[in-house]
Design a protein around this motif. Structure first.
Motif, PDB file in Angstrom:
ATOM      1  N   VAL A 183      -5.577   5.421  -0.714  1.00 29.20           N
ATOM      2  CA  VAL A 183      -4.501   4.430  -0.688  1.00 29.20           C
ATOM      3  C   VAL A 183      -4.399   3.755  -2.046  1.00 29.20           C
ATOM      4  CG1 VAL A 183      -3.628   2.320   0.384  1.00 29.20           C
ATOM      5  CG2 VAL A 183      -4.848   4.004   1.778  1.00 29.20           C
ATOM      6  N   TYR A 187     -14.707   0.223   3.859  1.00 25.62           N
ATOM      7  CA  TYR A 187     -13.904  -0.880   3.322  1.00 25.62           C
ATOM      8  C   TYR A 187     -13.841  -2.038   4.312  1.00 25.62           C
ATOM      9  CZ  TYR A 187      -9.959  -3.265   1.098  1.00 25.62           C
ATOM     10  OH  TYR A 187      -9.150  -4.198   0.492  1.00 25.62           O
ATOM     11  N   ASP A 239      -9.392  11.265  14.161  1.00 21.28           N
ATOM     12  CA  ASP A 239      -8.759  10.274  13.289  1.00 21.28           C
ATOM     13  C   ASP A 239      -7.238  10.366  13.330  1.00 21.28           C
ATOM     14  OD1 ASP A 239      -8.458  12.674  12.050  1.00 21.28           O
ATOM     15  OD2 ASP A 239      -9.457  12.132  10.179  1.00 21.28           O
ATOM     16  N   LEU A 271      -9.652   0.584  -2.297  1.00 22.77           N
ATOM     17  CA  LEU A 271      -8.850   1.375  -1.365  1.00 22.77           C
ATOM     18  C   LEU A 271      -8.597   2.794  -1.872  1.00 22.77           C
ATOM     19  CD1 LEU A 271      -6.170  -1.241  -0.258  1.00 22.77           C
ATOM     20  CD2 LEU A 271      -7.860  -0.163   1.217  1.00 22.77           C
ATOM     21  N   MET A 302     -12.129  10.231   3.504  1.00 18.24           N
ATOM     22  CA  MET A 302     -11.214   9.088   3.440  1.00 18.24           C
ATOM     23  C   MET A 302     -11.364   8.178   4.651  1.00 18.24           C
ATOM     24  SD  MET A 302      -7.711  10.731   1.891  1.00 18.24           S
ATOM     25  CE  MET A 302      -7.630  11.271   0.184  1.00 18.24           C
ATOM     26  N   THR A 303     -11.548   8.797   5.818  1.00 18.53           N
ATOM     27  CA  THR A 303     -11.749   7.998   7.029  1.00 18.53           C
ATOM     28  C   THR A 303     -13.032   7.187   6.918  1.00 18.53           C
ATOM     29  OG1 THR A 303     -10.610   9.676   8.338  1.00 18.53           O
ATOM     30  CG2 THR A 303     -11.934   8.078   9.540  1.00 18.53           C
ATOM     31  N   ALA A 312     -10.141   5.616   0.002  1.00 19.16           N
ATOM     32  CA  ALA A 312      -9.521   5.943   1.283  1.00 19.16           C
ATOM     33  C   ALA A 312      -8.153   6.594   1.095  1.00 19.16           C
ATOM     34  CB  ALA A 312      -9.382   4.683   2.138  1.00 19.16           C
ATOM     35  N   PRO A 358      -0.172   4.904   1.028  1.00 17.37           N
ATOM     36  CA  PRO A 358      -1.102   5.947   1.471  1.00 17.37           C
ATOM     37  C   PRO A 358      -0.639   7.316   0.984  1.00 17.37           C
ATOM     38  CG  PRO A 358      -0.458   4.502   3.288  1.00 17.37           C
ATOM     39  CD  PRO A 358       0.458   4.203   2.144  1.00 17.37           C
ATOM     40  N   VAL A 387      -3.372  -4.732   8.936  1.00 13.15           N
ATOM     41  CA  VAL A 387      -2.687  -3.559   8.394  1.00 13.15           C
ATOM     42  C   VAL A 387      -1.371  -3.387   9.155  1.00 13.15           C
ATOM     43  CG1 VAL A 387      -2.787  -1.078   8.004  1.00 13.15           C
ATOM     44  CG2 VAL A 387      -4.871  -2.454   7.842  1.00 13.15           C
ATOM     45  N   GLU A 395     -14.450   6.228   4.142  1.00  7.55           N
ATOM     46  CA  GLU A 395     -14.237   5.199   3.120  1.00  7.55           C
ATOM     47  C   GLU A 395     -13.463   4.013   3.675  1.00  7.55           C
ATOM     48  OE1 GLU A 395     -15.153   4.812  -0.206  1.00  7.55           O
ATOM     49  OE2 GLU A 395     -16.605   6.335   0.386  1.00  7.55           O
ATOM     50  N   TRP A 396     -12.510   4.279   4.568  1.00 11.56           N
ATOM     51  CA  TRP A 396     -11.778   3.166   5.192  1.00 11.56           C
ATOM     52  C   TRP A 396     -12.713   2.343   6.081  1.00 11.56           C
ATOM     53  CZ3 TRP A 396      -8.183  -0.152   4.932  1.00 11.56           C
ATOM     54  CH2 TRP A 396      -7.736  -0.836   6.057  1.00 11.56           C
ATOM     55  N   CYS A 453       0.824  -1.206   0.000  1.00  7.42           N
ATOM     56  CA  CYS A 453       0.000   0.000   0.000  1.00  7.42           C
ATOM     57  C   CYS A 453       0.862   1.261   0.000  1.00  7.42           C
ATOM     58  CB  CYS A 453      -0.929   0.018   1.215  1.00  7.42           C
ATOM     59  SG  CYS A 453      -2.031  -1.417   1.310  1.00  7.42           S
TER      60      CYS A 453
END
Length: 453
Positions: free
Chosen positions: A273, A170, A350, A268, A163-164, A271, A149, A185, A166-167, A147
């Motif tokens: 990534v 996911y 976050d 991803l 993005m947070t 997010a 980021p 992770v 979306e994670w 990955c």
């Protein structure tokens, strides 16, 4: 809600079963059984016998009720006994290579990794080759994504919030297929050698470039990486084989995952990534680097020039490793691991992990591993309802003045029920933090730095 405001998050709740007077269900059952036995003994044998049994019952419950770093006294004692047993039978010492007892003089990775086999599949649905790890004992297969980021230096608050979210989406989607048992992770920091930057600069300088400009570029490539660290991120996803064909034949599982794999790294992007599957050779190099830190330079050189490292999954382990109570000695390094025992009790933004994720000069080789275990949608509803009912029981049992922790747990489980109805997923999670130092002398200072972060 105004998206320009940084939202606050909570850590969820620890699954547990509450019994009488705030005790665990197991402790409550022992207390009830001991009380009944003491009462019967007092009536039919004598009050002294009943009193003795009551004292024994209280003494048995106390180690269950008293916890140290999230574990009861009994659990701590069990860990100690397991450690002493390993120490006695010599399994804390690992030796490999031509002079070891390992057949063929190989250097496999220690622990559960020695049970795994690594295979290479030619390409996924987008033409990318990938390695697949097979743990036959549990019929599990793991793929690893490398990955990249994007970072948040040039992002607005709105973009970071999206993005947070979306994670979170996911992670929630991992529970939908039903065959994903874990996702891990890993964010790793290692000392930078500067080879990649130098190679990039060298490829950019044309023969007609002025000598002074070329010299400035070369010197910058040599000076800038000095004392710096490189950060790597990986996401591994573990699948359970669901039929006899994929349990017995790894190629059948690899062919199935080849079609599904692109979706896991394309999703991803939301997010922030970018990711691609790691080949078998990349997985081998990553594992070898972790156990043999001094091989970092050679592995990076081989990667830049696209050369074969000569390593295989059966030969990428350390030649020696010794497990101690508070540290792990291996070839060229000493590692210490911390386990998350309690999550933050209050809400957080976050950026809660930023101090641990950011490179630090005092602990240049460190890694953070976040473990997620997705819960199937059907099981999630049952677990959430069960936790909510248990939190109600805990709140209504015991003192007249309710504890803040019990009220916060009720609020958290109530929120989880509401989110579950709205389509949110459920996942169990944990975290490990580890550092690797070149010698035992530097471990105390690095440990102090990490604990302060």
């Amino acid at each position: 809600m105004d998206q320009s405001i940084r939202p606050l998050y909570s850590s969820g709740t620890v699954p547990k079963k509450t019994g009488f007077f705030g005790l665990s269900l197991k402790a409550s059952m022992v207390a009830m059984g001991g009380a009944v036995l003491a009462l019967i003994s007092a009536v039919f044998i004598g009050p002294k016998v009943g009193l003795v049994l009551a004292i024994i019952t209280v003494a048995s419950i106390a180690p269950m009720a008293i916890t140290v770093r999230g574990r009861s006294i009994y659990e701590m004692a069990e860990i100690l006994m397991q450690w002493l047993k390993r120490k006695h039978n010599g399994s804390t010492v690992y030796r490999s290579g031509p002079h070891s007892r390992i057949p063929g003089g190989l250097r496999p990775l220690p622990g559960v990794l020695s049970e795994m086999t690594l295979h290479e599949w030619s390409s996924d649905g987008l033409g990318n080759p990938f390695g697949i790890l097979h743990l036959k004992r549990f019929n599990e297969y793991t793929i690893v994504l490398e990955c990249h980021p994007g970072g948040d230096e040039a992002l607005t608050v709105d973009e970071m919030n999206i993005m947070t979210a979306e994670w979170g989406r996911y992670i929630a989607q991992l529970s939908l297929p039903g065959d994903i048992v874990a996702a891990t992770v890993v964010v790793e920091s290692v000392p930078s050698s500067g080879q990649r930057l130098f190679s990039e600069v060298e490829s950019e300088i044309v023969p007609t470039a002025p000598d002074l400009a070329a010299e400035v570029m070369y010197q910058s490539a040599e000076i800038i990486p000095s004392g710096q660290t490189s950060t790597f991120a990986r996401l591994s996803i573990t699948f359970k084989a669901m039929n006899n064909e994929t349990r017995q034949d790894w190629e059948a599982m690899a062919a199935e995952l080849a079609n599904r794999l692109p979706a896991f790294y394309r999703d991803l992007l939301g997010a922030g990534v970018q990711a691609l599957p790691m080949s078998a050779a990349d997985i081998v190099s990553t594992a070898h680097r972790a156990y043999v830190p001094e091989a970092e330079y050679d592995l990076e050189t081989a990667s830049i020039h696209h050369e074969d490292t000569g390593l295989t999954w059966e030969t990428c382990g350390p030649t020696t490793a010794v497990t101690e109570w508070d540290k792990y000695r291996h070839a060229g390094g000493v590692s210490v691991v911390w386990e998350m025992t309690t999550a933050p009790e209050s809400v957080f933004t976050d950026e809660v992990l930023r101090p641990l994720l950011a490179p630090h000069d005092g602990a240049q080789r460190k890694r953070i591993a976040l473990f997620y275990r997705p819960v199937k949608a059907g099981d999630a509803t049952r677990i959430v309802d069960k936790e909510y009912k248990d939190s109600l029981t805990a709140l209504n049992t015991g003192k007249a003045v309710k504890s803040a922790a019990a009220e916060m747990r009720l609020q958290a489980t109530e929120q989880a029920r509401d989110e579950q109805v709205r389509g949110a997923g459920l996942a169990l999670y944990s975290m490990l933090l580890s550092i690797t130092e070149p010698s035992i002398e530097t471990v105390p200072s690095a440990s102090a730095i990490l604990e302060s972060l």
